[in-house]
Structures are given as C-alpha cells and as structure tokens.
Motif scaffolding. Structure first.
Motif, PDB file in Angstrom:
ATOM      1  N   TYR A   6      41.556  58.231  19.050  1.00 21.34           N
ATOM      2  CA  TYR A   6      41.796  59.650  19.331  1.00 21.34           C
ATOM      3  C   TYR A   6      42.453  60.271  18.085  1.00 21.34           C
ATOM      4  O   TYR A   6      43.646  60.118  17.873  1.00 21.34           O
ATOM      5  N   SER A   9      45.890  66.060  14.536  1.00 21.13           N
ATOM      6  CA  SER A   9      47.106  66.334  13.757  1.00 21.13           C
ATOM      7  C   SER A   9      48.356  65.976  14.560  1.00 21.13           C
ATOM      8  O   SER A   9      49.353  65.526  14.002  1.00 21.13           O
ATOM      9  N   PHE A  10      48.322  66.230  15.856  1.00 14.95           N
ATOM     10  CA  PHE A  10      49.477  65.956  16.726  1.00 14.95           C
ATOM     11  C   PHE A  10      50.774  66.491  16.113  1.00 14.95           C
ATOM     12  O   PHE A  10      51.770  65.792  16.013  1.00 14.95           O
ATOM     13  N   GLY A  16      48.961  68.902  26.481  1.00 18.82           N
ATOM     14  CA  GLY A  16      47.490  68.947  26.404  1.00 18.82           C
ATOM     15  C   GLY A  16      46.942  67.632  25.867  1.00 18.82           C
ATOM     16  O   GLY A  16      46.038  67.029  26.446  1.00 18.82           O
ATOM     17  N   HIS A  17      47.514  67.168  24.731  1.00 17.54           N
ATOM     18  CA  HIS A  17      47.102  65.873  24.175  1.00 17.54           C
ATOM     19  C   HIS A  17      47.341  64.749  25.188  1.00 17.54           C
ATOM     20  O   HIS A  17      46.513  63.861  25.364  1.00 17.54           O
ATOM     21  N   ARG A  88      37.825  63.280  21.879  1.00  8.97           N
ATOM     22  CA  ARG A  88      38.224  64.643  21.513  1.00  8.97           C
ATOM     23  C   ARG A  88      38.488  65.417  22.792  1.00  8.97           C
ATOM     24  O   ARG A  88      37.927  65.110  23.851  1.00  8.97           O
ATOM     25  N   GLY A  89      39.352  66.406  22.681  1.00 10.78           N
ATOM     26  CA  GLY A  89      39.662  67.235  23.847  1.00 10.78           C
ATOM     27  C   GLY A  89      38.970  68.579  23.725  1.00 10.78           C
ATOM     28  O   GLY A  89      38.807  69.106  22.620  1.00 10.78           O
ATOM     29  N   ARG A  91      39.083  72.514  25.093  1.00 12.94           N
ATOM     30  CA  ARG A  91      39.814  73.547  25.817  1.00 12.94           C
ATOM     31  C   ARG A  91      38.847  74.635  26.264  1.00 12.94           C
ATOM     32  O   ARG A  91      38.537  74.782  27.418  1.00 12.94           O
ATOM     33  N   GLU A  99      33.628  71.411  17.549  1.00 14.31           N
ATOM     34  CA  GLU A  99      33.366  70.007  17.870  1.00 14.31           C
ATOM     35  C   GLU A  99      31.885  69.663  17.707  1.00 14.31           C
ATOM     36  O   GLU A  99      31.536  68.547  17.351  1.00 14.31           O
ATOM     37  N   THR A 120      40.907  69.127  29.512  1.00 17.56           N
ATOM     38  CA  THR A 120      42.253  69.017  30.083  1.00 17.56           C
ATOM     39  C   THR A 120      42.317  69.695  31.435  1.00 17.56           C
ATOM     40  O   THR A 120      41.455  70.492  31.793  1.00 17.56           O
ATOM     41  N   TYR A 124      46.487  73.429  30.885  1.00 20.15           N
ATOM     42  CA  TYR A 124      46.713  73.203  29.458  1.00 20.15           C
ATOM     43  C   TYR A 124      45.547  73.721  28.608  1.00 20.15           C
ATOM     44  O   TYR A 124      45.488  73.472  27.412  1.00 20.15           O
ATOM     45  N   LEU A 127      46.525  75.626  25.550  1.00 21.35           N
ATOM     46  CA  LEU A 127      47.658  75.078  24.790  1.00 21.35           C
ATOM     47  C   LEU A 127      47.229  74.375  23.506  1.00 21.35           C
ATOM     48  O   LEU A 127      46.324  73.560  23.507  1.00 21.35           O
ATOM     49  N   SER A 129      49.044  72.852  19.514  1.00 24.38           N
ATOM     50  CA  SER A 129      50.271  72.622  18.746  1.00 24.38           C
ATOM     51  C   SER A 129      50.633  73.896  17.991  1.00 24.38           C
ATOM     52  O   SER A 129      51.814  74.214  17.819  1.00 24.38           O
TER      53      SER A 129
END
Ligand code: ADP
Length: 160
Positions: A6, A9-10, A16-17, A88-89, A91, A99, A120, A124, A127, A129
């Motif tokens: 996964y 950048s976190f 959400g992550h 990958r997430g 939103r 993506e 998610t 979230y 949401l 970062s």
C-alpha cells in the motif's frame, strides 16, 4: 501468503488510510505500507516520523503490517519485495482519473503487478492528509480525522 503493498505519502496517516488498511486485510494476509520519501513533495513530516505514526495508528493489526520508506517507484518496489498487488484507496471520481493513469502507466513499467482499489467508508470519502494539514494550519479540530497520537504530533510540529 497473499502480500500487497500500500504505497502513499501518509503525511500524516488519517482514518481514511486506516479504513483502507482494514478492508485490504480482509483480502490479503499481509500489507506492506510503503511511505514515499519523494523529496519534490512538500511534506510536513519526515519519512521516519510518518513511519512512527503509521506504526502507532496500526498497532492493533501491526503483526500483519510492515512499514518501509521508499525512494523508488512504487511499482518497482512492489516487484522487488515479491508482492503481486498494490492497494489504492478511492474517494471520489477525481481519484479515479488519477488512479486510471497511474495503473496503466504502472502496467507498462511492470506488467505482472496489478492494483486493487477499495472505497472508504462514506464518512472518510472527503478526507485527505492535505485537508488535515489545512485544518491544522488554522488550528481546527483534528479529532474526527486522525488518531490522538497523530493529532499530538501535528500539534507539536505546528506549535499549538
Ligand atoms: P493523500 O495525500 O491523498 O491523502 P496518500 O498519497 O497518502 O494521500 O494516499 C495513499 C493512498 O491512500 C491513495 O490511494 C489515496 O487515494 C488513498 N487515500 C488517502 N486518503 C483516503 C481516504 N480518505 N479514503 C480513501 N482512500 C484514501
């Protein structure tokens, strides 16, 4: 054992992550969180600080999660680590456009690595970062978006 990477950048990790991690662990036995050290991105936290926050946030499932810093292309790193899939997430539709490009580019670079997308929880879906950092700059409430430890680290970093 099914292992997925996964990447992201976190900066910093958010609920959400964490929601994506929870969903991915229902499909994969192990996740490798790959923290991108991309120096061209203007990050609030150092890669080491981000690793620390990820490890604390994911404590309840840390036996199924490894956290590494990466200076390489995620798709190359995924191959090198012996994983077959990247998580990958998603939103909103805006994530899809990006993506879509990324997945097809990655396939050109490494044809055997595939991407798996999770959505998610709706709460979230707005949401990021970046949003969290913007709220923090204006000393807003962070509790609904990040775990307490991350909130504390953001406050230390921004002196509030
Ligand atoms: P960002 O800076 O956009 O928050 P990252 O680079 O850390 O994100 O994101 C890593 C991955 O996690 C990306 O696939 C991103 O779409 C996903 N992600 C981040 N936040 C969320 C969220 N709230 N819901 C779903 N996916 C998310």
């Amino acid at each position: 054992m099914r292992v997925a990477v996964y990447p992201g950048s976190f900066d910093p990790i958010t609920y959400g992550h964490m929601d994506i991690v929870k969903r991915a662990l229902k499909v994969f036995d192990k996740l490798i969180i790959l923290i991108s050290a991309n120096p061209t991105k203007n990050s609030l936290f150092t890669p080491e600080e981000r690793v620390d926050m990820v490890k604390v946030a994911l404590k309840p499932c840390i036996d199924k999660v490894d956290v590494f810093i990466s200076n390489e292309l995620s798709v190359k790193e995924t191959k090198r680590l012996g994983a077959t899939h990247m998580i990958r997430g998603l939103r909103a539709m805006t994530d899809f456009e990006y993506e879509f490009q990324l997945t097809h580019t990655n396939r050109v670079l490494e044809k055997d690595i595939d991407s798996v997308f999770f959505m998610t929880d709706n709460k979230y879906s707005f949401l990021s970062s970046t949003t969290v950092k913007e709220i923090a700059l204006f000393k807003g409430e962070l509790g609904p978006f990040v775990p307490e430890y991350v909130e504390q680290k953001i406050k230390e970093k921004l002196n509030y």
